[in-house]
Write an enzyme that holds these catalytic residues in place. Structure first.
Site, PDB file in Angstrom:
ATOM      1  N   THR A   5       0.834  -1.206   0.000  1.00 58.16           N
ATOM      2  CA  THR A   5       0.000   0.000   0.000  1.00 58.16           C
ATOM      3  C   THR A   5       0.869   1.257   0.000  1.00 58.16           C
ATOM      4  O   THR A   5       1.977   1.266   0.572  1.00 58.16           O
ATOM      5  CB  THR A   5      -0.950   0.012   1.224  1.00 58.16           C
TER       6      THR A   5
ATOM      7  N   SER B  80      -0.768   2.718  10.826  1.00 59.68           N
ATOM      8  CA  SER B  80      -1.597   1.787  11.613  1.00 59.68           C
ATOM      9  C   SER B  80      -0.864   0.447  11.658  1.00 59.68           C
ATOM     10  O   SER B  80       0.088   0.227  10.913  1.00 59.68           O
ATOM     11  CB  SER B  80      -2.968   1.576  10.956  1.00 59.68           C
TER      12      SER B  80
ATOM     13  N   TYR C 172      -2.066  -2.301  10.590  1.00 65.53           N
ATOM     14  CA  TYR C 172      -2.265  -2.871   9.242  1.00 65.53           C
ATOM     15  C   TYR C 172      -1.168  -2.391   8.290  1.00 65.53           C
ATOM     16  O   TYR C 172      -0.522  -3.179   7.603  1.00 65.53           O
ATOM     17  CB  TYR C 172      -3.646  -2.483   8.690  1.00 65.53           C
ATOM     18  N   HIS C 173      -0.966  -1.044   8.256  1.00 59.06           N
ATOM     19  CA  HIS C 173       0.030  -0.516   7.325  1.00 59.06           C
ATOM     20  C   HIS C 173       1.431  -1.015   7.689  1.00 59.06           C
ATOM     21  O   HIS C 173       2.250  -1.287   6.815  1.00 59.06           O
ATOM     22  CB  HIS C 173      -0.017   1.020   7.303  1.00 59.06           C
TER      23      HIS C 173
ATOM     24  N   LYS D 113       2.198  -4.338   6.270  1.00 61.72           N
ATOM     25  CA  LYS D 113       2.630  -4.254   4.863  1.00 61.72           C
ATOM     26  C   LYS D 113       4.105  -3.831   4.769  1.00 61.72           C
ATOM     27  O   LYS D 113       4.822  -4.272   3.888  1.00 61.72           O
ATOM     28  CB  LYS D 113       1.761  -3.233   4.117  1.00 61.72           C
TER      29      LYS D 113
HETATM   30  N1  LIG Z   1      -9.002  -1.868  -1.748  1.00 58.41           N
HETATM   31  C1  LIG Z   1      -8.080  -0.942  -1.644  1.00 58.41           C
HETATM   32  O1  LIG Z   1      -8.356   0.270  -1.738  1.00 58.41           O
HETATM   33  C2  LIG Z   1      -6.648  -1.339  -1.423  1.00 58.41           C
HETATM   34  C3  LIG Z   1      -5.641  -0.350  -1.536  1.00 58.41           C
HETATM   35  C4  LIG Z   1      -4.303  -0.705  -1.330  1.00 58.41           C
HETATM   36  C5  LIG Z   1      -3.979  -2.018  -1.016  1.00 58.41           C
HETATM   37  N2  LIG Z   1      -4.970  -2.953  -0.889  1.00 58.41           N
HETATM   38  C6  LIG Z   1      -4.577  -4.333  -0.591  1.00 58.41           C
HETATM   39  O2  LIG Z   1      -5.054  -5.160  -1.638  1.00 58.41           O
HETATM   40  C7  LIG Z   1      -5.406  -6.456  -1.127  1.00 58.41           C
HETATM   41  C8  LIG Z   1      -6.856  -6.754  -1.492  1.00 58.41           C
HETATM   42  O3  LIG Z   1      -7.680  -5.744  -0.910  1.00 58.41           O
HETATM   43  P1  LIG Z   1      -9.251  -5.787  -0.992  1.00 58.41           P
HETATM   44  O4  LIG Z   1      -9.724  -4.402  -0.906  1.00 58.41           O
HETATM   45  O5  LIG Z   1      -9.660  -6.658  -2.128  1.00 58.41           O
HETATM   46  O6  LIG Z   1      -9.570  -6.498   0.394  1.00 58.41           O
HETATM   47  P2  LIG Z   1     -10.602  -7.679   0.734  1.00 58.41           P
HETATM   48  O7  LIG Z   1     -10.608  -7.829   2.199  1.00 58.41           O
HETATM   49  O8  LIG Z   1     -11.893  -7.419   0.051  1.00 58.41           O
HETATM   50  O9  LIG Z   1      -9.875  -8.913   0.042  1.00 58.41           O
HETATM   51  C9  LIG Z   1      -8.881  -9.680   0.694  1.00 58.41           C
HETATM   52  C10 LIG Z   1      -9.330 -11.140   0.643  1.00 58.41           C
HETATM   53  O10 LIG Z   1      -8.327 -11.958   1.256  1.00 58.41           O
HETATM   54  C11 LIG Z   1      -8.979 -12.927   2.057  1.00 58.41           C
HETATM   55  N3  LIG Z   1      -8.037 -13.397   3.085  1.00 58.41           N
HETATM   56  C12 LIG Z   1      -7.539 -12.688   4.141  1.00 58.41           C
HETATM   57  N4  LIG Z   1      -6.711 -13.474   4.853  1.00 58.41           N
HETATM   58  C13 LIG Z   1      -6.679 -14.695   4.248  1.00 58.41           C
HETATM   59  C14 LIG Z   1      -6.028 -15.916   4.513  1.00 58.41           C
HETATM   60  N5  LIG Z   1      -5.232 -16.051   5.575  1.00 58.41           N
HETATM   61  N6  LIG Z   1      -6.248 -16.970   3.682  1.00 58.41           N
HETATM   62  C15 LIG Z   1      -7.065 -16.843   2.610  1.00 58.41           C
HETATM   63  N7  LIG Z   1      -7.720 -15.711   2.306  1.00 58.41           N
HETATM   64  C16 LIG Z   1      -7.530 -14.639   3.111  1.00 58.41           C
HETATM   65  C17 LIG Z   1     -10.209 -12.233   2.604  1.00 58.41           C
HETATM   66  O11 LIG Z   1     -11.233 -13.131   2.978  1.00 58.41           O
HETATM   67  C18 LIG Z   1     -10.625 -11.347   1.422  1.00 58.41           C
HETATM   68  O12 LIG Z   1     -11.596 -11.954   0.604  1.00 58.41           O
HETATM   69  C19 LIG Z   1      -5.169  -6.384   0.384  1.00 58.41           C
HETATM   70  O13 LIG Z   1      -3.899  -6.939   0.659  1.00 58.41           O
HETATM   71  C20 LIG Z   1      -5.186  -4.898   0.696  1.00 58.41           C
HETATM   72  O14 LIG Z   1      -4.408  -4.614   1.813  1.00 58.41           O
HETATM   73  C21 LIG Z   1      -6.279  -2.626  -1.100  1.00 58.41           C
END
Ligand SMILES: NC(=O)c1ccc[n+]([C@@H]2O[C@H](COP(=O)([O-])OP(=O)(O)OC[C@H]3O[C@@H](n4cnc5c(N)ncnc54)[C@H](O)[C@@H]3O)[C@@H](O)[C@H]2O)c1
Length: 387
Positions: A144, A180, A182-183, A186
């Site tokens: 991120t 955070s 979370y961050h 990453k």
């Molecule tokens: N959506 C955004 O704006 C955004 C921006 C920057 C980075 N990200 C990153 O992109 C990735 C996807 O984000 P998103 O928005 O689709 O989130 P999301 O939560 O909708 O998707 C993540 C998926 O991973 C699954 N998951 C989590 N832990 C798991 C595990 N141990 N085993 C199997 N599955 C697991 C969850 O059930 C979920 O369906 C994440 O890593 C997030 O940090 C997202």
């Protein structure tokens, strides 16, 4: 190309499974449904209802003729990824499977522990599995832009920078200051990738992505194909949250002064960028960083744009600043570099200003459904706990 998408049930994972299938790639999706179940258990829900994974896959088969494989499993389970990668022999593995909510990671001790353990154990299991099968398998790791924080210098798109400390020059890891737990998970992911690349020649793209907004991609053309859309204080990202507030007629709520500035991109452009990075992998043994966003806005500018878009559709909208639950700069310099994606030919297709109207139109049919959850939108999770 054969691609394993970890986190294939998520906001980004499902549209990517569709996009890769549309590009003729073979997709194996994995997800333990953590986000789906945790959002529901917390008393919230996706604003746009999403069918169970099996039904969406069936719909993708019927509507587009795609053949997406899906496995419900936790990627941290010992041996699982090793066996899967050994069996499938993919060209690339996309890793989205992490706990991805900053507020969730700040709720309390258990959530902090879960975020760190889930995210870092998943990263190590994936790297070890790939190493044991073939280190040249491309890992597309989703990080991120929040890893960098908001420094008072231009953010380079590079794993390392030259620095002079105490009069001496050296190459150091690009400075990170996350906001955070979370961050920080990453940031630690990035350190692990850098280290493992040095010692084991793994092949990886570490994407520093800004917040994504949107409801549609070229493949999401029917309600049975929708991706999740979170809007509550824990799981909703800012643009999606403002659009929901506009639809249900509550004020848009920027946190604090609203001068927090970030790089954003639409769901469609995120899919386009990810596909480009997969189809143009790094050299075997290379670790590269991709800063991924298309437009830079402050939170206040976004609130104004959502207000304009909603008013153009006949909705009445007001903006009401609320106390910032986070510890972050509310006015700051922000200038990240972005060169890898443009060098691969990436050209953004959607501008936020235009996309907002289509998002609000997609949300309007669910106004009543979303209104039931209006109590979960205002921020309750505070970064600084008072004693
Ligand atoms: N959506 C955004 O704006 C955004 C921006 C920057 C980075 N990200 C990153 O992109 C990735 C996807 O984000 P998103 O928005 O689709 O989130 P999301 O939560 O909708 O998707 C993540 C998926 O991973 C699954 N998951 C989590 N832990 C798991 C595990 N141990 N085993 C199997 N599955 C697991 C969850 O059930 C979920 O369906 C994440 O890593 C997030 O940090 C997202």
């Amino acid at each position: 190309m054969k691609v394993i998408v970890l986190g294939a049930d998520g906001y980004l994972g499902w549209p990517l499974a569709l996009r890769l299938s549309a590009r003729g790639h073979e997709v194996v999706g994995v997800d333990n449904l953590f986000t789906r179940t945790t959002v529901e258990n917390s008393g919230s829900s996706s604003a746009i209802p999403i069918p169970p994974p099996e039904s969406r896959i069936e719909a993708a088969r019927n509507i587009h003729g795609f053949d997406i494989k899906f496995i419900k499993e936790d990627i941290t389970k010992p041996g699982f990824l090793r066996e899967l990668i050994e069996k499938e022999k993919p060209d690339a593995v996309v890793d989205f499977a992490e706990q991805r909510s900053a507020p969730y990671s700040m709720k309390g001790e258990n959530e902090k522990v879960h975020t760190i353990v889930n995210n870092l154990v998943g990263t190590i299991r994936l790297i070890e599995a790939v190493k044991s099968v073939d280190p040249s398998i491309h890992i597309l790791k989703m990080g991120t832009m929040g890893e960098y924080g908001t420094p008072n210098f231009d953010i380079p798109e590079s794993p390392f920078v030259q620095a002079i400390i105490g009069g001496k020059q050296d190459r150091i890891i690009t400075p990170k200051k996350a906001g955070s737990i979370y961050h920080y998970s990453k940031v630690f992911d990035t350190y692990i990738f850098l280290f493992e690349n040095e010692v084991s020649n793994i092949t990886a793209t570490d994407i520093m992505q800004g917040p994504v907004y949107g409801t549609r991609t070229s493949e999401i053309i029917h309600e049975s194909l929708h991706t999740r859309f979170d809007f509550d204080e824990t799981w909703g990202t800012v643009v999606n949250r403002f659009c929901v507030e506009a639809v249900i007629g509550t004020p848009l709520t920027p946190y604090g002064k609203g001068g927090q500035t970030r790089g954003f991109l639409s769901l469609e452009d995120s899919m386009e960028a990810l596909t480009l990075l997969l189809e143009n992998p790094p050299k075997p043994g290379e670790y590269r960083v991709a800063n991924q966003f298309t437009e830079i806005y402050s939170i206040r500018q976004i609130a104004d744009m959502v207000k304009n878009a909603a008013e153009a559709l006949g909705l009445k909208v007001s903006i009401q600043q609320v106390e910032n639950p986070r510890i972050e700069a509310e006015q700051h310099y922000y200038n990240p570099e972005i060169k890898l994606l443009p060098s691969l030919g990436f050209k953004p297709k959607r501008r936020m200003e235009d996309e907002l109207k289509s998002m609000i139109k997609d949300l309007l049919p669910y106004k009543e459904r979303i209104s039931q959850y209006s109590h979960v939108i205002l921020p309750k999770t505070k970064w600084r706990t008072k004693r």
